[in-house]
Design an enzyme around this catalytic site. Structure first.
Site, PDB file in Angstrom:
ATOM      1  N   LYS A 223      26.608  -3.305  -3.261  1.00  9.39           N
ATOM      2  CA  LYS A 223      28.074  -3.220  -3.366  1.00  9.39           C
ATOM      3  C   LYS A 223      28.681  -2.569  -2.122  1.00  9.39           C
ATOM      4  O   LYS A 223      29.869  -2.324  -2.055  1.00  9.39           O
ATOM      5  CB  LYS A 223      28.457  -2.394  -4.591  1.00  9.39           C
ATOM      6  CG  LYS A 223      27.896  -2.933  -5.894  1.00  9.39           C
ATOM      7  CD  LYS A 223      28.305  -2.017  -7.045  1.00  9.39           C
ATOM      8  CE  LYS A 223      27.543  -2.329  -8.309  1.00  9.39           C
ATOM      9  NZ  LYS A 223      27.682  -1.283  -9.312  1.00  9.39           N
TER      10      LYS A 223
ATOM     11  N   HIS B 187       5.727   5.760  11.327  1.00  9.23           N
ATOM     12  CA  HIS B 187       5.210   5.692   9.961  1.00  9.23           C
ATOM     13  C   HIS B 187       4.234   6.870   9.831  1.00  9.23           C
ATOM     14  O   HIS B 187       3.016   6.692   9.847  1.00  9.23           O
ATOM     15  CB  HIS B 187       4.506   4.351   9.754  1.00  9.23           C
ATOM     16  CG  HIS B 187       4.151   4.036   8.339  1.00  9.23           C
ATOM     17  ND1 HIS B 187       4.166   4.986   7.329  1.00  9.23           N
ATOM     18  CD2 HIS B 187       3.760   2.877   7.754  1.00  9.23           C
ATOM     19  CE1 HIS B 187       3.801   4.404   6.194  1.00  9.23           C
ATOM     20  NE2 HIS B 187       3.553   3.129   6.426  1.00  9.23           N
TER      21      HIS B 187
ATOM     22  N   ARG C 104       0.803  -1.233   0.000  1.00  8.35           N
ATOM     23  CA  ARG C 104       0.000   0.000   0.000  1.00  8.35           C
ATOM     24  C   ARG C 104       0.829   1.273   0.000  1.00  8.35           C
ATOM     25  O   ARG C 104       0.577   2.188  -0.781  1.00  8.35           O
ATOM     26  CB  ARG C 104      -0.914   0.048   1.227  1.00  8.35           C
ATOM     27  CG  ARG C 104      -2.197  -0.683   1.044  1.00  8.35           C
ATOM     28  CD  ARG C 104      -2.617  -1.292   2.346  1.00  8.35           C
ATOM     29  NE  ARG C 104      -1.629  -2.298   2.724  1.00  8.35           N
ATOM     30  CZ  ARG C 104      -1.695  -3.561   2.331  1.00  8.35           C
ATOM     31  NH1 ARG C 104      -2.694  -3.986   1.634  1.00  8.35           N
ATOM     32  NH2 ARG C 104      -0.750  -4.430   2.666  1.00  8.35           N
ATOM     33  N   THR C 105       1.804   1.354   0.897  1.00 15.70           N
ATOM     34  CA  THR C 105       2.558   2.608   1.015  1.00 15.70           C
ATOM     35  C   THR C 105       3.296   2.883  -0.295  1.00 15.70           C
ATOM     36  O   THR C 105       3.288   4.001  -0.806  1.00 15.70           O
ATOM     37  CB  THR C 105       3.539   2.542   2.200  1.00 15.70           C
ATOM     38  OG1 THR C 105       2.791   2.156   3.355  1.00 15.70           O
ATOM     39  CG2 THR C 105       4.191   3.879   2.468  1.00 15.70           C
TER      40      THR C 105
ATOM     41  N   ARG D  55      11.618   3.873   2.951  1.00 13.24           N
ATOM     42  CA  ARG D  55      11.305   2.935   4.051  1.00 13.24           C
ATOM     43  C   ARG D  55      12.581   2.175   4.362  1.00 13.24           C
ATOM     44  O   ARG D  55      13.285   1.733   3.451  1.00 13.24           O
ATOM     45  CB  ARG D  55      10.200   1.976   3.605  1.00 13.24           C
ATOM     46  CG  ARG D  55       9.978   0.826   4.566  1.00 13.24           C
ATOM     47  CD  ARG D  55       8.748   0.026   4.233  1.00 13.24           C
ATOM     48  NE  ARG D  55       7.543   0.753   4.601  1.00 13.24           N
ATOM     49  CZ  ARG D  55       6.308   0.231   4.558  1.00 13.24           C
ATOM     50  NH1 ARG D  55       6.148  -1.024   4.182  1.00 13.24           N
ATOM     51  NH2 ARG D  55       5.268   0.946   4.899  1.00 13.24           N
TER      52      ARG D  55
HETATM   53  C1  NCD Z   1       2.237  -1.078   8.040  1.00  8.22           C
HETATM   54  C2  NCD Z   1       3.738  -0.912   8.067  1.00  8.22           C
HETATM   55  O1  NCD Z   1       4.442  -1.239   7.114  1.00  8.22           O
HETATM   56  O2  NCD Z   1       4.192  -0.425   9.084  1.00  8.22           O
HETATM   57  N1  NCD Z   1       1.702  -1.239   6.771  1.00  8.22           N
HETATM   58  C3  NCD Z   1       1.529  -0.167   5.956  1.00  8.22           C
HETATM   59  O3  NCD Z   1       2.416   0.621   5.720  1.00  8.22           O
HETATM   60  N2  NCD Z   1       0.308   0.019   5.446  1.00  8.22           N
HETATM   61  C4  NCD Z   1       1.756  -2.063   9.015  1.00  8.22           C
HETATM   62  C5  NCD Z   1       2.293  -3.463   8.957  1.00  8.22           C
HETATM   63  O4  NCD Z   1       3.140  -3.802   8.154  1.00  8.22           O
HETATM   64  O5  NCD Z   1       1.832  -4.234   9.773  1.00  8.22           O
END
Ligand code: NCD
Length: 332
Positions: free
Chosen positions: A104, A153, A74-75, A125
């Site tokens: 590398k 997040h 999703r993100t 991320r």
């Molecule tokens: C979450 C995350 O990655 O922190 N998911 C997300 O970004 N929608 C929650 C999760 O992974 O449980």
């Protein structure tokens, strides 16, 4: 993003968003106040009403770098879709540990300095807490934290808060329930900070003993405006919550996989529980992915928004953020 006057100075703390988002980093909910959240949510509402043709001009000629050192559906997709719906383009690394020069041995600092030569914003991320602060410090373009280990997040919290706001029309006097892995859930950490910005909010916390919110976070909440109440069972869920926020037990944070197996399905949300304990207007939320902790029978309930509104708002909130960060909200 460094201020040009202090380009070689170490950034001591995160820059607050305060009055505007223009060229700011989004690393933590600590940067937000009521004014900035309200500004963002006004922009989301505007974006939702703007024509496709007009939207396509907002990021025209801009490129956003998406670097995801941890898995994401999703993100990643909602950021990518948000940029494209605003007429911008993306450079995407879904698996930099295999596909970029990181393999590398390139440092995160050098990778950041390279990607910023080609892009206008970096969304990242990373599995290590605090990495995004480090990246924001070295970057000369804005960076957005898309999840740093068990840290924060922020954009997920903002989309979750927007979903609550859209339904209930206020962000104060909120009664919410957070269930699952509160120790390792980064979305949980950002949401608690987010709701602590507004007055008279209470969050009920339900988790296995081993996955309670850390003492540091509980103490921190005491210094803020939020009331956190730990409960031990479904029986203690109060009536008429504004939202329920279920989360997955974060398998990847466990050194002992047997421990994970033991805890993963401690609290399952069933249709029966919804029938017994949810209020008429209780939003049923989850950042996803779910791995068994919400029965699929709950999906059809109109109060369940995790597969629909909540996910879709992820794209709109990110569109609003990009438009504010790169064009100061103009062109809408
Ligand atoms: C979450 C995350 O990655 O922190 N998911 C997300 O970004 N929608 C929650 C999760 O992974 O449980």
């Amino acid at each position: 993003m460094k201020n040009s006057e202090i380009i070689f100075a170490k950034k001591e703390k995160l820059i607050p968003i305060a009055g505007d988002f223009f060229l700011k980093d989004i690393v933590s909910l600590d940067q937000f106040n009521q004014k900035s959240i309200e500004l963002l949510f006004r922009q989301v509402t505007k974006i939702k009403k703007t024509s496709t043709k007009k939207l396509l001009k907002i990021l025209s000629g801009k490129i956003v770098g998406l670097l995801f050192f941890e898995p994401s559906t999703r993100t990643f997709s909602s950021n990518s879709a948000a940029v494209k719906r605003l007429g911008g383009q993306t450079i995407e690394y879904q698996n930099p540990l295999q596909t970029s020069s990181v393999v590398k041995g390139e440092t995160i600092e050098d990778t950041t300095k390279m990607i910023e030569q080609y892009t206008d914003v970096i969304v990242m991320r990373h599995p290590m807490v605090g990495t995004l602060e480090k990246v924001a410090e070295v970057a000369n373009i804005p960076v957005i934290n898309a999840g740093d280990g068990i840290g924060e997040h922020p954009t997920q919290a903002l989309l979750d808060m927007f979903t609550v706001y859209e339904k209930h029309k206020h962000l104060d006097n909120i009664k919410g329930l957070m269930v699952g892995d509160l120790l390792n859930g980064r979305t949980v950490h950002s949401i608690i900070k987010g709701f602590s910005i507004f007055p008279n909010n209470t969050l009920y916390l339900l988790s296995p003993e081993q996955l309670r919110l850390s003492k540091k976070d509980l103490d921190e909440a005491k210094r803020r405006k939020i009331k956190l109440i730990e409960i031990k069972s479904f029986e203690e869920i109060p009536a008429d919550c504004h939202f329920w926020y279920w989360t997955r037990v974060q398998k990847e944070r466990f050194a002992d996989k047997q421990e994970y197996e033991k805890l993963k399905l401690s609290f399952i949300l069933t249709k029966k529980l919804v029938g017994k304990k949810a209020g008429k207007n209780t939003l049923i939320m989850h950042p996803l992915p779910r791995v068994g902790e919400i029965e699929t029978a709950v999906d059809a309930d109109p109060r369940a928004v995790y597969l629909t509104t909540e996910a879709k708002n992820g794209m709109y909130v990110r569109m609003a953020l990009f438009s504010l960060i790169l064009s100061n909200g103009k062109k809408v």
